[in-house]
Write a protein that holds these residues in place. Structure first.
Motif, PDB file in Angstrom:
ATOM      1  N   VAL A   1      64.391  33.455   6.025  1.00  0.00           N
ATOM      2  CA  VAL A   1      65.564  34.557   6.467  1.00  0.00           C
ATOM      3  C   VAL A   1      64.867  35.816   6.325  1.00  0.00           C
ATOM      4  CG1 VAL A   1      67.542  35.286   5.716  1.00  0.00           C
ATOM      5  CG2 VAL A   1      67.043  33.071   4.972  1.00  0.00           C
TER       6      VAL A   1
ATOM      7  N   MET B   1      72.837  34.910  18.410  1.00  0.00           N
ATOM      8  CA  MET B   1      73.531  35.980  17.692  1.00  0.00           C
ATOM      9  C   MET B   1      74.933  35.760  17.646  1.00  0.00           C
ATOM     10  SD  MET B   1      75.208  39.067  17.184  1.00  0.00           S
ATOM     11  CE  MET B   1      74.977  40.894  17.353  1.00  0.00           C
TER      12      MET B   1
ATOM     13  N   PHE C   1      79.943  30.626  11.894  1.00  0.00           N
ATOM     14  CA  PHE C   1      78.392  30.527  11.791  1.00  0.00           C
ATOM     15  C   PHE C   1      77.779  29.168  11.933  1.00  0.00           C
ATOM     16  CE2 PHE C   1      78.718  33.991   8.266  1.00  0.00           C
ATOM     17  CZ  PHE C   1      78.733  35.032   9.292  1.00  0.00           C
TER      18      PHE C   1
ATOM     19  N   GLN D   1      75.125  27.175  15.087  1.00  0.00           N
ATOM     20  CA  GLN D   1      74.120  26.184  14.853  1.00  0.00           C
ATOM     21  C   GLN D   1      74.216  25.120  15.454  1.00  0.00           C
ATOM     22  OE1 GLN D   1      73.450  24.427  10.997  1.00  0.00           O
ATOM     23  NE2 GLN D   1      71.349  24.957  10.962  1.00  0.00           N
TER      24      GLN D   1
ATOM     25  N   LEU E   1      68.532  32.334  14.515  1.00  0.00           N
ATOM     26  CA  LEU E   1      69.957  32.409  14.309  1.00  0.00           C
ATOM     27  C   LEU E   1      70.252  33.929  13.640  1.00  0.00           C
ATOM     28  CD1 LEU E   1      71.260  28.812  13.416  1.00  0.00           C
ATOM     29  CD2 LEU E   1      71.327  29.888  15.631  1.00  0.00           C
ATOM     30  N   SER E   2      70.751  34.870  14.235  1.00  0.00           N
ATOM     31  CA  SER E   2      71.061  36.026  13.651  1.00  0.00           C
ATOM     32  C   SER E   2      72.513  36.141  13.336  1.00  0.00           C
ATOM     33  CB  SER E   2      70.680  37.320  14.691  1.00  0.00           C
ATOM     34  OG  SER E   2      71.087  38.322  14.358  1.00  0.00           O
ATOM     35  N   MET E   3      72.993  35.984  11.982  1.00  0.00           N
ATOM     36  CA  MET E   3      74.202  36.143  11.871  1.00  0.00           C
ATOM     37  C   MET E   3      74.367  36.601  10.173  1.00  0.00           C
ATOM     38  SD  MET E   3      74.911  32.104  12.122  1.00  0.00           S
ATOM     39  CE  MET E   3      74.131  30.558  10.738  1.00  0.00           C
ATOM     40  N   GLY E   4      75.290  37.030   9.950  1.00  0.00           N
ATOM     41  CA  GLY E   4      75.412  37.603   8.673  1.00  0.00           C
ATOM     42  C   GLY E   4      75.340  39.013   8.196  1.00  0.00           C
TER      43      GLY E   4
ATOM     44  N   TYR F   1      76.672  37.500   4.446  1.00  0.00           N
ATOM     45  CA  TYR F   1      75.313  37.007   4.690  1.00  0.00           C
ATOM     46  C   TYR F   1      75.140  35.758   3.709  1.00  0.00           C
ATOM     47  CZ  TYR F   1      73.768  39.287   0.444  1.00  0.00           C
ATOM     48  OH  TYR F   1      73.519  39.632  -1.006  1.00  0.00           O
TER      49      TYR F   1
ATOM     50  N   ALA G   1      76.158  33.106   5.764  1.00  0.00           N
ATOM     51  CA  ALA G   1      75.237  32.891   6.902  1.00  0.00           C
ATOM     52  C   ALA G   1      74.066  32.225   6.461  1.00  0.00           C
ATOM     53  CB  ALA G   1      75.130  34.096   7.519  1.00  0.00           C
TER      54      ALA G   1
ATOM     55  N   ALA H   1      71.171  30.930   9.023  1.00  0.00           N
ATOM     56  CA  ALA H   1      70.620  31.979   9.516  1.00  0.00           C
ATOM     57  C   ALA H   1      69.262  32.181   9.267  1.00  0.00           C
ATOM     58  CB  ALA H   1      71.272  33.353   8.642  1.00  0.00           C
TER      59      ALA H   1
ATOM     60  N   ILE I   1      69.365  38.226   8.852  1.00  0.00           N
ATOM     61  CA  ILE I   1      70.669  38.677   8.517  1.00  0.00           C
ATOM     62  C   ILE I   1      70.407  40.262   8.709  1.00  0.00           C
ATOM     63  CG2 ILE I   1      71.264  36.856   6.918  1.00  0.00           C
ATOM     64  CD1 ILE I   1      70.058  38.469   4.673  1.00  0.00           C
TER      65      ILE I   1
END
Ligand SMILES: *Cc1c(COP(=O)(O)O)cnc(C)c1O
Length: 244
Positions: free
Chosen positions: A38, A174, A190, A194, A212-215, A220, A223, A228, A231
């Motif tokens: 992460v 993202m 989220f 995926q 995977l850019s999320m949060g 977060y 995510a 993710a 983050i």
């Protein structure tokens, strides 16, 4: 010499960062992930330049900016600082086609590709200038009209065309969750990202999308639980610094 103000800023940022890293670690532990999977990006869009300098000194070296102009100005200004350690700048906000040429030489990763037209423009300028172009495709998995990004069906439809650009590295996807207290809704935006990653990778059209850019600050942990790898945290890192 550090001023008292700088010392205090350093202390608050160090403390905030320590708490965030602890919480990333315990979240990862809980869902059986390795914290090294992460990557934390400090979103500096509202932070003053001196706070970015302190983060750099503390050792956080990846920054996210919303506006191409500000990203470029900051990257240029800070690189000239004698104490500055090399850093990565990520563009997380919307990119107009006429700003691609400006931002491309300074940006390590663009998170916000929302159309084939934009991708095509990046491809063209990367080829022309020799700049490398690593990007994420933003997907509107919440379905909110206010959010930008490819609608999921459109991305699947245009996937072949998206894969056809030779001067762009497609690294992943993202998304942004809706602003709501309902964690179920947040979680599903989220997990949907995926799922789209899995679908796209199963076409075999392209080397696997890995990122995977999320949060953000408020979501977060969810995510990370949903996979993710990047983050993007702003307010939680700078908490308590605005009053200084
Ligand atoms: C501002 C912003 C963030 C950071 O938001 P915080 O709630 O301050 O953590 C992350 N991603 C994007 C795209 C943003 O615009």
């Amino acid at each position: 010499m550090s001023s008292p103000h700088q010392t205090l800023l350093n202390r608050i940022l160090t403390e905030n960062l320590k708490n965030v890293l602890k919480s990333i670690e315990s979240t990862c532990l809980r869902c059986h992930r390795d914290p090294s999977e992460v990557k934390l990006i400090a979103v500096t869009k509202y932070a003053p330049l001196e706070a970015v300098r302190e983060l750099n000194r503390i050792g956080l070296r990846t920054y996210g900016e919303n506006r191409p102009q500000q990203l470029v100005e900051r990257a240029q200004t800070l690189t000239e600082d004698s104490e500055w350690s090399p850093a990565e700048w990520h563009l997380i906000g919307q990119l107009q086609r006429n700003k691609v040429r400006l931002v491309l030489p300074h940006v390590a990763l663009i998170h916000s590709i929302d159309s084939v037209q934009l991708l095509s423009q990046i491809d063209r300028i990367a080829e022309e200038t020799g700049a490398s172009a690593s990007v994420l495709l933003q997907v509107n998995t919440s379905g909110e009209e206010s959010k930008s990004g490819f609608p999921p069906e459109l991305l699947l439809e245009q996937w072949e065309r998206v894969c056809s650009f030779n001067n762009v590295q497609l690294c992943g996807l993202m998304t942004m969750a809706p602003l709501t207290e309902e964690t179920k809704t947040v979680r599903s935006t989220f997990s949907e990202l995926q799922k789209i990653q899995t679908d796209l990778n199963s076409t075999g059209r392209h080397p696997p999308l890995t990122e995977l850019s999320m949060g953000m600050s408020r979501d977060y942990e969810i995510a990370i639980e949903e996979g993710a790898t990047i983050i993007r945290l702003g307010s939680i890192l700078f908490e308590g610094t605005a009053e200084l």
